[in-house]
Design a protein around this motif. Structure first.
Motif, mmCIF file in Angstrom:
data_model
loop_
_atom_site.group_PDB
_atom_site.id
_atom_site.type_symbol
_atom_site.label_atom_id
_atom_site.label_comp_id
_atom_site.label_asym_id
_atom_site.label_seq_id
_atom_site.Cartn_x
_atom_site.Cartn_y
_atom_site.Cartn_z
ATOM 1 N N ILE A 231 0.852 -1.204 0.000
ATOM 2 C CA ILE A 231 0.000 0.000 0.000
ATOM 3 C C ILE A 231 0.888 1.254 0.000
ATOM 4 C CG2 ILE A 231 -1.638 1.353 1.382
ATOM 5 C CD1 ILE A 231 -2.829 -1.361 2.331
ATOM 6 N N SER A 232 1.877 1.236 0.890
ATOM 7 C CA SER A 232 2.722 2.439 1.053
ATOM 8 C C SER A 232 3.483 2.806 -0.213
ATOM 9 C CB SER A 232 3.719 2.212 2.197
ATOM 10 O OG SER A 232 3.015 1.850 3.355
ATOM 11 N N VAL A 233 4.013 1.800 -0.915
ATOM 12 C CA VAL A 233 4.820 2.142 -2.103
ATOM 13 C C VAL A 233 3.944 2.729 -3.215
ATOM 14 C CG1 VAL A 233 6.624 0.431 -1.636
ATOM 15 C CG2 VAL A 233 4.766 -0.163 -3.196
ATOM 16 N N PHE A 234 2.617 2.499 -3.130
ATOM 17 C CA PHE A 234 1.769 3.039 -4.201
ATOM 18 C C PHE A 234 1.048 4.332 -3.808
ATOM 19 C CE2 PHE A 234 2.530 0.510 -7.721
ATOM 20 C CZ PHE A 234 2.763 -0.794 -7.313
ATOM 21 N N GLU A 235 1.097 4.682 -2.523
ATOM 22 C CA GLU A 235 0.517 5.968 -2.152
ATOM 23 C C GLU A 235 1.385 7.072 -2.772
ATOM 24 O OE1 GLU A 235 -0.001 5.207 1.999
ATOM 25 O OE2 GLU A 235 -2.143 4.858 1.718
ATOM 26 N N LYS A 236 0.799 8.189 -3.102
ATOM 27 C CA LYS A 236 1.524 9.306 -3.742
ATOM 28 C C LYS A 236 2.279 8.828 -4.975
ATOM 29 C CE LYS A 236 1.780 11.921 0.555
ATOM 30 N NZ LYS A 236 0.681 11.034 0.992
ATOM 31 N N SER A 237 1.721 7.795 -5.667
ATOM 32 C CA SER A 237 2.390 7.336 -6.901
ATOM 33 C C SER A 237 1.578 7.775 -8.118
ATOM 34 C CB SER A 237 2.465 5.800 -6.896
ATOM 35 O OG SER A 237 1.149 5.269 -7.090
ATOM 36 N N GLY A 238 0.282 8.047 -7.871
ATOM 37 C CA GLY A 238 -0.573 8.406 -9.000
ATOM 38 C C GLY A 238 -0.836 7.216 -9.903
#
Ligand code: P6P
Length: 337
Positions: A84-91
């Motif tokens: 989840i974290s690696v894709f947050e703020k990834s757009g």
């Protein structure tokens, strides 16, 4: 070394995806960035696994199984959160669906932009962590269809041929990432000194036949007679050997490289089997077919299955074309009892 060699030596999954897409358009860039973040998740999980016995928040060496047990529970939760974290703020990804979450997780700030959904099993085979044996992460990417206003993820309930990217990370003696975009299967090994997954093998092909059959024979008396007859056949015939680690990704990886068949069939009590379709059997079926192998329920290709629920299970018979066909022949032509 000459530039081409250097380029091959440092070909990371995200750069390889751009090569695979043979374009530099928006989707190619998205998928390349997506793969880079999947790789980051794998590195973060691999790092934590290497210290699973040495829990930072427990003084000294953990040692006893209790803490390790908690480590395992924490590990599932930790790994789920890492993706989840690696894709947050990834757009990039606006929805994540995993074995660890009853409903899909939405990242609203990505929704207007990111059209991709990540379906994953963050740590498959986590009970192996207790005994320092291999575990894996399995991932599958689909493009969101429609607005999913009610946030039910209903558009995810389509067959496995809707996957645009699938693969897994195997945390073994080396950490290995295997993926396919539908143009062959490619294998990368994590180089800890670089902190990068580096291309190790392109266009991996499952041999037509292999000696290994991989299944939990402890379930023998729960199986249908046809599966029992298949196992009796390989017991009686030369040239077969059993390998089973209890963790799907490692057992599958052996079959991918050496051939043979992995089977987790249904039982009388659970005809649909134990493994989950959307983030376990369908991604592996995608890889198997891309590697010129087969993946079947025993009567139909796994990639044709249309799930009715997010966490639906499916039987799986996967591996070399010849060996999967042999199992299917027992299932489809059961002996008259
Ligand atoms: P059994 C691990 O619990 C898992 O989900 C897969 O990784 C593995 O293939 C299977 O279940 C093992 O199940 O019934 O053989 O212990």
């Amino acid at each position: 070394s000459s530039l081409p060699e250097l380029q091959r030596d440092c070909l990371t999954p995200s750069r390889h995806v751009l090569e695979q897409c043979q374009s530099f358009g928006a989707q190619a860039q998205d998928l390349s960035a997506l793969m880079s973040r999947i790789g980051l998740a794998g590195k973060l999980i691999a790092r934590r696994l290497s210290r699973a016995g040495l829990m930072e928040n427990v003084l000294g060496f953990a040692g006893n199984t209790n803490v390790q047990g908690e480590a395992v529970k924490k590990m599932d939760v930790f790994a789920n959160q890492v993706f989840i974290s690696v894709f947050e703020k990834s757009g990039l990804v606006c929805r994540l669906a995993s074995e660890e979450m009853a409903e899909p997780y939405y990242i609203p700030e990505n929704c207007p932009i990111g059209r991709y959904t990540l379906l994953y099993d963050p740590i498959d085979g986590s009970s192996n962590i207790d005994v320092n044996l291999n575990v894996g992460s399995i991932f599958s990417v689909r493009v969101q269809q429609g607005e999913d206003q009610e946030q039910t993820g209903a558009d995810l309930l389509q067959n496995g041929r809707q996957q645009i990217l699938a693969g897994y990370i195997l945390y073994g003696p080396a950490t290995v990432l295997v993926y396919s975009l539908g143009k062959g299967v490619h294998l990368f090994t994590l180089d800890p000194s670089l902190g990068e997954f580096i291309l190790a093998q392109e266009y991996v092909q499952i041999p037509e036949h292999g000696p290994v059959y991989s299944t939990n024979e402890g379930n023998f008396w729960q199986w249908e007679d046809s599966i029992r007859d298949y196992v009796r056949y390989v017991h009686r015939h030369e040239g077969y050997t059993a390998r089973y680690s209890g963790a799907l990704v490692g057992d599958f990886h052996r079959i991918l490289l050496e051939g043979g068949v992995f089977l987790y069939p249904g039982t009388r009590k659970k005809p649909e089997g134990k493994l989950r379709l959307l983030y376990e059997t369908a991604p592996l079926a995608f890889i198997a077919e891309q590697a010129n192998g087969r993946a079947s329920t025993g009567t139909e290709p796994i990639l044709d299955l249309v799930p009715t629920s997010l966490h639906q299970r499916s039987p799986i018979i996967v591996g070399s074309r010849e060996d999967v066909a042999l199992v299917e022949s027992f299932i489809q032509n059961p002996r008259e009892l």
